[in-house]
Design a protein around this motif. Sequence first.
Motif, mmCIF file in Angstrom:
data_model
loop_
_atom_site.group_PDB
_atom_site.id
_atom_site.type_symbol
_atom_site.label_atom_id
_atom_site.label_comp_id
_atom_site.label_asym_id
_atom_site.label_seq_id
_atom_site.Cartn_x
_atom_site.Cartn_y
_atom_site.Cartn_z
ATOM 1 N N LYS A 1 34.465 30.459 99.437
ATOM 2 C CA LYS A 1 34.583 30.868 98.939
ATOM 3 C C LYS A 1 36.549 32.043 98.579
ATOM 4 N N LEU A 2 37.319 31.347 100.063
ATOM 5 C CA LEU A 2 38.896 31.494 100.163
ATOM 6 C C LEU A 2 38.872 30.695 98.417
ATOM 7 N N LEU A 3 38.723 29.453 98.086
ATOM 8 C CA LEU A 3 39.039 28.881 97.200
ATOM 9 C C LEU A 3 39.169 30.080 95.777
ATOM 10 N N VAL A 4 38.211 30.641 95.497
ATOM 11 C CA VAL A 4 37.788 31.483 94.930
ATOM 12 C C VAL A 4 39.841 33.081 94.385
ATOM 13 N N GLU A 5 40.099 33.486 96.131
ATOM 14 C CA GLU A 5 41.585 34.368 96.193
ATOM 15 C C GLU A 5 42.444 33.261 95.775
ATOM 16 N N TYR A 6 42.210 31.748 96.221
ATOM 17 C CA TYR A 6 43.791 31.297 95.475
ATOM 18 C C TYR A 6 43.829 31.017 94.716
ATOM 19 N N ARG A 7 42.559 31.101 93.533
ATOM 20 C CA ARG A 7 42.758 31.178 92.085
ATOM 21 C C ARG A 7 43.128 32.304 91.619
ATOM 22 N N LYS A 8 43.059 33.503 92.227
ATOM 23 C CA LYS A 8 43.310 34.880 91.522
ATOM 24 C C LYS A 8 44.608 34.899 91.727
ATOM 25 N N ASP A 9 45.536 34.509 92.988
ATOM 26 C CA ASP A 9 46.550 34.853 93.630
ATOM 27 C C ASP A 9 47.872 34.063 92.292
ATOM 28 N N SER A 10 48.340 35.254 92.116
ATOM 29 C CA SER A 10 49.538 34.989 91.249
ATOM 30 C C SER A 10 50.596 33.944 91.655
ATOM 31 N N ARG A 11 51.060 34.264 93.191
ATOM 32 C CA ARG A 11 51.521 32.624 93.401
ATOM 33 C C ARG A 11 51.433 31.372 93.613
ATOM 34 N N ASN A 12 50.478 31.262 93.041
ATOM 35 C CA ASN A 12 49.472 29.980 93.474
ATOM 36 C C ASN A 12 49.417 29.476 91.293
ATOM 37 N N SER A 13 49.511 30.101 90.664
ATOM 38 C CA SER A 13 49.143 30.423 89.420
ATOM 39 C C SER A 13 49.793 28.984 88.539
ATOM 40 N N GLU A 14 51.240 27.853 89.816
ATOM 41 C CA GLU A 14 51.244 26.596 88.930
ATOM 42 C C GLU A 14 50.658 25.598 89.692
ATOM 43 N N ILE A 15 49.957 26.038 90.774
ATOM 44 C CA ILE A 15 48.567 25.287 91.019
ATOM 45 C C ILE A 15 47.442 24.357 90.509
ATOM 46 N N GLU A 16 47.502 23.388 89.715
ATOM 47 C CA GLU A 16 46.810 22.716 89.225
ATOM 48 C C GLU A 16 44.937 22.071 89.696
ATOM 49 N N LYS A 17 45.237 21.569 90.320
ATOM 50 C CA LYS A 17 44.123 21.291 91.508
ATOM 51 C C LYS A 17 44.328 21.651 92.811
ATOM 52 N N TYR A 18 43.138 21.195 93.558
ATOM 53 C CA TYR A 18 42.852 21.880 94.696
ATOM 54 C C TYR A 18 42.310 20.391 95.313
ATOM 55 N N TRP A 19 42.651 20.480 96.832
ATOM 56 C CA TRP A 19 42.224 19.350 97.318
ATOM 57 C C TRP A 19 41.537 20.167 98.526
ATOM 58 N N LEU A 20 40.000 20.227 99.172
ATOM 59 C CA LEU A 20 39.731 20.077 100.426
ATOM 60 C C LEU A 20 39.121 18.595 101.542
ATOM 61 N N ILE A 21 40.336 19.225 102.583
ATOM 62 C CA ILE A 21 40.225 17.512 103.294
ATOM 63 C C ILE A 21 39.471 17.926 104.866
ATOM 64 N N ILE A 22 38.684 17.421 104.843
ATOM 65 C CA ILE A 22 37.476 17.930 106.087
ATOM 66 C C ILE A 22 38.558 16.212 107.260
ATOM 67 N N ASN A 23 39.078 16.994 108.285
ATOM 68 C CA ASN A 23 40.237 16.872 109.486
ATOM 69 C C ASN A 23 38.668 15.881 110.671
ATOM 70 N N ILE A 24 38.287 14.885 111.063
ATOM 71 C CA ILE A 24 37.969 15.005 112.082
ATOM 72 C C ILE A 24 38.868 14.940 113.624
ATOM 73 N N PRO A 25 38.508 15.698 114.074
ATOM 74 C CA PRO A 25 39.547 16.146 115.412
ATOM 75 C C PRO A 25 39.505 14.017 116.549
ATOM 76 N N LYS A 26 41.316 14.529 117.015
ATOM 77 C CA LYS A 26 40.729 13.860 118.373
ATOM 78 C C LYS A 26 40.170 13.627 119.076
#
Length: 291
Positions: free
Chosen positions: A231-256
Amino acid sequence: MDRERREKVDDYIASLSNELEESIKNVTDPTERAKMLYSKRSRINKIMNERDALVCIINYLGLSLENIIKSESPDFIVEFNTNKLGVEIIDLILEDSNGKNKRELESNINKIIYKSQEELEKLGVKGKTIRVEILDRVYECNSKCKSKTIQKNLVSKIINPDTPSEYFGNVEFLDDVIIDNEKYIQDDCNPKQMVQINRNTTKNIILPYGNRNFDAVYYDNIKTTIEKKEKLLVEYRKDSRNSEIEKYWLIINIPKEFVVKFSVEPVQVASSFDNVFIVDRFYHKQVLQLK
């Protein structure tokens, strides 16, 4: 969206560190000072850990970047020569079949071990390295009351290994073990095999082994983790400050603190993110690309 601070990640971390020093400069109460340090340090450590996970993926893919910008929406923006990449990072969400958060369970167990080490010292047991077999019922420690009961049981079991226990099995003292930075990595197939630990300390060290049922990662765990960020990704794509961002990654981090094992080899997943990765920098030292 609220205006947010965006700057190079290392500059961002340095700024937070300076703010931390400034904020505690006139705090004389040690308890209040400790609370502030813990809160603000946790924030800095979280950003550093996320940055390192991102760099791990960049290196894995053999990419050459110009800058990593710390933001909030998304977490990071990676600048390349010709394009920008948005990156969202989340720790792996582990839940058991009953919906219990496995990370909280593991945290509770670690607290039980830590407090038991201190309690043993008060009782005159010092500088011991103790291997303790954890039984399945330990994983019920999802309340303070239950945790206290289990802690008392653990101390009693170590003081007298013949004490009956529904939480702990075999107890073995290993005073000749060398410990390095109190870090212990177990091999469940060969519980006596462990990394070297530096024993130049009077503190007790309890080494748990047994069926770590919060270690298994299932497809639903990965799916739940991804869905939390969709759901957050939908908001990021709408944000005018992110207009130059072409692609989005999701990184799932396994904690220490996780020593995870995949029940099956992770498969490709459905996601609105352009690419999805799992990164384990501590135990398996691997990167898995799920999309």
